[in-house]
Design an enzyme around this catalytic site. Structure first.
Site, PDB file in Angstrom:
ATOM      1  N   HIS A  13      56.596  91.782  92.634  1.00  0.00           N
ATOM      2  CA  HIS A  13      55.954  92.257  93.868  1.00  0.00           C
ATOM      3  C   HIS A  13      54.952  91.268  94.459  1.00  0.00           C
ATOM      4  CE1 HIS A  13      52.622  93.260  91.207  1.00  0.00           C
ATOM      5  NE2 HIS A  13      51.854  93.418  92.273  1.00  0.00           N
TER       6      HIS A  13
HETATM    7  C1  UD1 Z   1      47.921  95.530  95.157  1.00  0.00           C
HETATM    8  C2  UD1 Z   1      46.961  94.555  94.503  1.00  0.00           C
HETATM    9  C3  UD1 Z   1      47.624  93.897  93.298  1.00  0.00           C
HETATM   10  C4  UD1 Z   1      48.231  94.917  92.356  1.00  0.00           C
HETATM   11  C5  UD1 Z   1      49.167  95.827  93.125  1.00  0.00           C
HETATM   12  C6  UD1 Z   1      49.754  96.908  92.244  1.00  0.00           C
HETATM   13  C7  UD1 Z   1      45.417  93.520  96.115  1.00  0.00           C
HETATM   14  C8  UD1 Z   1      45.049  92.259  96.808  1.00  0.00           C
HETATM   15  N1  UD1 Z   1      46.558  93.490  95.413  1.00  0.00           N
HETATM   16  O1  UD1 Z   1      48.984  94.767  95.715  1.00  0.00           O
HETATM   17  O2  UD1 Z   1      46.663  93.145  92.606  1.00  0.00           O
HETATM   18  O3  UD1 Z   1      48.970  94.244  91.347  1.00  0.00           O
HETATM   19  O4  UD1 Z   1      48.413  96.442  94.187  1.00  0.00           O
HETATM   20  O5  UD1 Z   1      50.758  97.611  92.887  1.00  0.00           O
HETATM   21  O6  UD1 Z   1      44.691  94.479  96.203  1.00  0.00           O
HETATM   22  N2  UD1 Z   1      52.462 100.002 100.701  1.00  0.00           N
HETATM   23  C9  UD1 Z   1      53.200 101.150 100.898  1.00  0.00           C
HETATM   24  N3  UD1 Z   1      52.902 102.242 100.156  1.00  0.00           N
HETATM   25  C10 UD1 Z   1      51.929 102.251  99.238  1.00  0.00           C
HETATM   26  C11 UD1 Z   1      51.180 101.079  99.033  1.00  0.00           C
HETATM   27  C12 UD1 Z   1      51.458  99.959  99.766  1.00  0.00           C
HETATM   28  O7  UD1 Z   1      54.098 101.205 101.715  1.00  0.00           O
HETATM   29  O8  UD1 Z   1      51.731 103.289  98.583  1.00  0.00           O
HETATM   30  C13 UD1 Z   1      52.763  98.816 101.498  1.00  0.00           C
HETATM   31  C14 UD1 Z   1      51.838  98.700 102.691  1.00  0.00           C
HETATM   32  O9  UD1 Z   1      52.584  98.294 103.795  1.00  0.00           O
HETATM   33  C15 UD1 Z   1      50.896  97.572 102.305  1.00  0.00           C
HETATM   34  C16 UD1 Z   1      51.771  96.722 101.377  1.00  0.00           C
HETATM   35  O10 UD1 Z   1      52.617  97.680 100.717  1.00  0.00           O
HETATM   36  O11 UD1 Z   1      50.414  96.858 103.399  1.00  0.00           O
HETATM   37  C17 UD1 Z   1      50.982  95.959 100.349  1.00  0.00           C
HETATM   38  O12 UD1 Z   1      50.127  96.828  99.661  1.00  0.00           O
HETATM   39  P1  UD1 Z   1      48.660  96.378  99.244  1.00  0.00           P
HETATM   40  O13 UD1 Z   1      47.940  97.534  98.734  1.00  0.00           O
HETATM   41  O14 UD1 Z   1      48.038  95.574 100.319  1.00  0.00           O
HETATM   42  O15 UD1 Z   1      48.884  95.361  98.072  1.00  0.00           O
HETATM   43  P2  UD1 Z   1      49.903  95.395  96.870  1.00  0.00           P
HETATM   44  O16 UD1 Z   1      50.962  94.418  97.191  1.00  0.00           O
HETATM   45  O17 UD1 Z   1      50.301  96.768  96.465  1.00  0.00           O
END
Ligand code: UD1
Length: 353
Positions: free
Chosen positions: A206
């Site tokens: 991821h």
């Molecule tokens: C985050 C953490 C990472 C951790 C990971 C675990 C940061 C910088 N990164 O990364 O360290 O390993 O979580 O999963 O905080 N999204 C959804 N549904 C959700 C959550 C996210 O659709 O429930 C999508 C959203 O469009 C979002 C994107 O995923 O913008 C990325 O999510 P984000 O929370 O920014 O970071 P992760 O990649 O999950």
């Protein structure tokens, strides 16, 4: 009162282990959820499975760019902290996500001491957003809990020596306690189709470094297509769209995200793990499963002993060689404590209140 801030999937697991101890010790806790993760399988199911007390407030600050997401959390957390300031003794944060740094910064500016669990961890790779978050958070914190001596030594190098406690890793507490419950609740057949249950390895990818470039992700998947095992891949919501646009080899099976319990059962029954996650590298070690980490470096350097965890970056040849490497069967040592980190953390905090 302890003011805990969580927001992303791995933090729910970590906080669940500590919140149980707070309850047992009668420590009052207020939980703010930033809303960073919000899909049912990334969020709600963790609260229900792990018995984590529901959040007292949810800021719904998920999605957006790093700046937008972190800024929205910072503003929201500050507002609640100002309202509650007279009751809040410490702000407690976990790990290295945008929720972690937003909370640490909001608290430090209001002169509320910050407690950081999983302190001193470093990848020394500043292109990772998590590395920036963890360095900043450590330097804003007043009480720091490390998973191993490596973290303590690193903090000392950076001039942080007061109130640094090596307590072991709280994910091990969760792995032991919830892993047992998971095995009682689920069998493999409840989670995977029959054709896959006989022999499979677990795959998670991821990180932006592996998934933002579509061609690179395709190369990794194509390499897995050359290996003689089936790969179970729970796809993070951020990668769903890109994953569906790729040519997926027949032996790579896509699934929606699994719950923590499901993941524990999958882990304990798999052959090997291929991942770019931080937490899963440790969990693979504790489950005695060889791990291939598709990153150039790891924060969890202790797992690299005796090739129990092999770093390959995104080099497909290295991934194939690592997967085909036999890991010898000498005993796996105990890494990151004995599963009592949460008890130690809650005990130290109790004395301070
Ligand atoms: C985050 C953490 C990472 C951790 C990971 C675990 C940061 C910088 N990164 O990364 O360290 O390993 O979580 O999963 O905080 N999204 C959804 N549904 C959700 C959550 C996210 O659709 O429930 C999508 C959203 O469009 C979002 C994107 O995923 O913008 C990325 O999510 P984000 O929370 O920014 O970071 P992760 O990649 O999950």
């Amino acid at each position: 009162m302890i003011f805990t801030v969580i927001g992303a999937r791995p933090q729910f697991v970590k906080a669940a282990a500590v919140s149980r101890q707070f309850l047992q010790k009668g420590i009052q806790e207020f939980i703010l959820h930033t809303g960073q993760h919000y899909d049912y399988k990334m969020n709600d199911v963790f609260f229900s499975e792990l018995g984590l007390p529901g959040a007292d407030i949810n800021l719904n600050a998920g999605s957006g760019t790093h700046g937008e997401q972190t800024a929205s959390m910072l503003t929201g957390i500050e507002k609640v902290l100002i309202e509650k300031k007279k009751d809040v003794k410490y702000v407690l944060v976990y790990g290295d996500t945008n929720s972690t740094i937003a909370a640490a910064l909001a608290a430090a500016k209001l002169n509320i001491p910050v407690i950081h669990v999983e302190a001193g961890l470093r990848s020394f790779n500043r292109t990772m957003p998590e590395e920036i978050n963890r360095v900043m958070t450590d330097h804003l914190s007043s009480v720091l809990f490390c998973s191993s001596d490596t973290g303590k030594k690193q903090l000392a190098k950076e001039g942080i020596q007061n109130e640094v406690h090596v307590v072991g890793d709280i994910m091990l507490d969760a792995f032991i306690v919830f892993g047992k419950i998971a095995a009682e609740k689920f069998s493999l057949n409840d989670i995977l189709p029959a054709a896959v249950t006989k022999s499979y390895s677990l795959l998670t990818i991821h990180r932006p470094s592996n998934t933002d470039d579509k061609k690179q992700l395709q190369n990794i998947l194509s390499a897995l297509g050359k290996l003689s095992d089936t790969f179970v891949w729970p796809v993070h919501p951020r990668n769903k769209q890109v994953a569906e646009s790729l040519q997926i080899p027949n032996n790579v099976k896509l699934f929606p995200p699994f719950s923590y319990f499901e993941m524990m059962v999958l882990l304990n029954n798999c052959n090997k793990v291929i991942t770019d996650s931080g937490g899963l590298q440790k969990e693979a070690y504790w489950a005695k499963k060889p791990c291939i980490t598709i990153r150039e470096e790891t924060e969890w350097v202790e797992t690299l002993t005796e090739k129990r965890n092999i770093l390959t970056g995104n080099d497909t040849k290295k991934i194939i060689t690592a997967f085909n490497t036999n890991v010898n069967s000498t005993p796996w040592s105990d890494l990151y404590g004995d599963g009592t980190a949460a008890d130690k953390i809650a005990g130290i905090i109790q004395k301070k209140l």
